[in-house]
Scaffold this motif. Sequence first.
Motif, PDB file in Angstrom:
ATOM      1  N   SER A  12      53.962   7.351  19.010  1.00 18.12           N
ATOM      2  CA  SER A  12      53.484   7.093  17.654  1.00 18.12           C
ATOM      3  C   SER A  12      52.507   5.920  17.666  1.00 18.12           C
ATOM      4  O   SER A  12      52.440   5.139  18.613  1.00 18.12           O
ATOM      5  CB  SER A  12      54.669   6.770  16.741  1.00 18.12           C
ATOM      6  N   TYR A  13      51.767   5.805  16.594  1.00 17.01           N
ATOM      7  CA  TYR A  13      50.799   4.732  16.392  1.00 17.01           C
ATOM      8  C   TYR A  13      51.467   3.381  16.617  1.00 17.01           C
ATOM      9  O   TYR A  13      52.387   2.997  15.901  1.00 17.01           O
ATOM     10  CB  TYR A  13      50.283   4.863  14.961  1.00 17.01           C
ATOM     11  N   GLY A  14      51.015   2.647  17.627  1.00 13.93           N
ATOM     12  CA  GLY A  14      51.597   1.343  17.933  1.00 13.93           C
ATOM     13  C   GLY A  14      50.574   0.232  17.761  1.00 13.93           C
ATOM     14  O   GLY A  14      49.510   0.262  18.388  1.00 13.93           O
ATOM     15  N   SER A  15      50.871  -0.750  16.923  1.00 23.02           N
ATOM     16  CA  SER A  15      49.902  -1.799  16.614  1.00 23.02           C
ATOM     17  C   SER A  15      50.417  -3.169  17.034  1.00 23.02           C
ATOM     18  O   SER A  15      51.628  -3.393  17.157  1.00 23.02           O
ATOM     19  CB  SER A  15      49.587  -1.803  15.111  1.00 23.02           C
ATOM     20  N   PHE A  62      55.554   0.139  26.678  1.00 24.42           N
ATOM     21  CA  PHE A  62      55.022  -0.816  25.716  1.00 24.42           C
ATOM     22  C   PHE A  62      54.269  -1.946  26.412  1.00 24.42           C
ATOM     23  O   PHE A  62      53.195  -2.361  25.955  1.00 24.42           O
ATOM     24  CB  PHE A  62      56.151  -1.386  24.849  1.00 24.42           C
ATOM     25  N   SER A  63      54.826  -2.444  27.503  1.00 21.84           N
ATOM     26  CA  SER A  63      54.128  -3.531  28.205  1.00 21.84           C
ATOM     27  C   SER A  63      52.818  -3.033  28.811  1.00 21.84           C
ATOM     28  O   SER A  63      51.811  -3.748  28.809  1.00 21.84           O
ATOM     29  CB  SER A  63      55.020  -4.128  29.295  1.00 21.84           C
ATOM     30  N   THR A  64      52.807  -1.772  29.268  1.00 22.41           N
ATOM     31  CA  THR A  64      51.594  -1.229  29.884  1.00 22.41           C
ATOM     32  C   THR A  64      50.476  -1.062  28.870  1.00 22.41           C
ATOM     33  O   THR A  64      49.326  -1.441  29.136  1.00 22.41           O
ATOM     34  CB  THR A  64      51.884   0.113  30.569  1.00 22.41           C
ATOM     35  N   LEU A 118      46.989  -3.079  29.097  1.00 21.78           N
ATOM     36  CA  LEU A 118      45.756  -2.303  29.205  1.00 21.78           C
ATOM     37  C   LEU A 118      44.808  -2.640  28.058  1.00 21.78           C
ATOM     38  O   LEU A 118      43.594  -2.802  28.259  1.00 21.78           O
ATOM     39  CB  LEU A 118      46.103  -0.811  29.199  1.00 21.78           C
ATOM     40  N   TRP A 119      45.359  -2.787  26.852  1.00 20.47           N
ATOM     41  CA  TRP A 119      44.537  -3.150  25.692  1.00 20.47           C
ATOM     42  C   TRP A 119      43.903  -4.531  25.892  1.00 20.47           C
ATOM     43  O   TRP A 119      42.713  -4.733  25.609  1.00 20.47           O
ATOM     44  CB  TRP A 119      45.400  -3.133  24.433  1.00 20.47           C
ATOM     45  N   LEU A 120      44.686  -5.471  26.403  1.00 19.46           N
ATOM     46  CA  LEU A 120      44.156  -6.812  26.658  1.00 19.46           C
ATOM     47  C   LEU A 120      43.035  -6.763  27.689  1.00 19.46           C
ATOM     48  O   LEU A 120      41.961  -7.355  27.486  1.00 19.46           O
ATOM     49  CB  LEU A 120      45.281  -7.725  27.154  1.00 19.46           C
ATOM     50  N   VAL A 144      45.308  -1.644  18.237  1.00 19.26           N
ATOM     51  CA  VAL A 144      46.216  -0.498  18.378  1.00 19.26           C
ATOM     52  C   VAL A 144      46.280  -0.136  19.864  1.00 19.26           C
ATOM     53  O   VAL A 144      45.511   0.702  20.352  1.00 19.26           O
ATOM     54  CB  VAL A 144      45.733   0.705  17.539  1.00 19.26           C
ATOM     55  N   PRO A 145      47.182  -0.770  20.613  1.00 21.67           N
ATOM     56  CA  PRO A 145      47.240  -0.555  22.060  1.00 21.67           C
ATOM     57  C   PRO A 145      47.465   0.897  22.496  1.00 21.67           C
ATOM     58  O   PRO A 145      46.992   1.292  23.564  1.00 21.67           O
ATOM     59  CB  PRO A 145      48.408  -1.451  22.490  1.00 21.67           C
ATOM     60  N   THR A 146      48.165   1.693  21.679  1.00 27.47           N
ATOM     61  CA  THR A 146      48.391   3.088  22.094  1.00 27.47           C
ATOM     62  C   THR A 146      47.090   3.876  22.210  1.00 27.47           C
ATOM     63  O   THR A 146      47.048   4.900  22.889  1.00 27.47           O
ATOM     64  CB  THR A 146      49.337   3.811  21.118  1.00 27.47           C
TER      65      THR A 146
END
Length: 338
Positions: free
Chosen positions: A125-128, A156-158, A162-164, A218-220
């Motif tokens: 699901s959409y994760g922010s 979640f950590s990945t 990755l977003w960072l 939104v990292p997902t």
Amino acid sequence: MSVLPTNFRAQAETRVSRFKTLSRAALCGLVLFAAGLQSAEAATKIRLGVLGGNPVAALLAYDRGYFKDNGLEIELVQLSSGPAAIAATTSGSVDISFGDLFAWVAGLSNGFRNVKLVAPAGTPSYGSLLVSNESGIKKPADLAGKRIGAPGAPLFSTVNKLWLANNGVDSSSIKFVIIPPGGEGPALTSRSVDAVYAYNDLVALSVQATLPSLAIGVPTNEIPAGATATGYYGNTAFISAQPKAVEAFVAALRKGAKEYLALPDRNKAELFTKYNSLELPALLAKYHNFFEEFHPTPVQTGGIDVGATQKWVELGFKYGAFPKPVDIAPYIHVTATR
């Protein structure tokens, strides 16, 4: 020799004809009854591991009777997490389970190879990523040297690391703090973390109701396009013993997934509340903007994109989701490919 009256003969013939008709009807009834018993006996039982209100496609297929239509008897078994689902499937406590891909790959990486992917499910699901309005954090670069709180799942950590990285921030400068589901709002309010990962819309609404906050990313969205991040996994002994049942399961599952995708978003939100045992009126009273903020769960209706999913697995290894790299292709059952 006496002669029977004509009307008596006619009455007798009518009785015989009715008896034959009733006998045929009774025989047909017995045949149908026996067929029903045979059909009931032929139903194959599948113990399906689920996680709370997930997976929505399977739960919808269950509600609609699609598994039953395919000759399956589904027993829903509630499990606590992705790793618990893989452990239960490995041991044979369940026949098929739902969970995130990294939990499965971690099992493969640790030598538990009697579990195969039988169908892709989709992406999370959409994760922010949320920060307090008063934190001064406005962009990814502002998180350097800060603390991010999230549940302990490697998924979640990945996505956060990755977003960072994709936003030019060295994730090694970040301290990741494991917080239990439901602890996001208190953790941000107490300033024990500088940002929290809200893994679905309800978590985000809960945090925002606790403390004025905003989403800075939104990292997902960083999961490679086409990759499978959640799936259904089968015990290899069960797959070998019941190949037709596995095919029937996936066919019913896909029917549920297609129906879900065709629903208006409001109906999808209502299913979310139903499967998570939430009272919609109470939810709307607390979060009046629930429908506006709801993001439907992305579900897949076809075969897995092996290349994109392998890329996702390699990113997971890069960011510490599991100890060894894994080639997932040998552990994908044919039903997941079509």
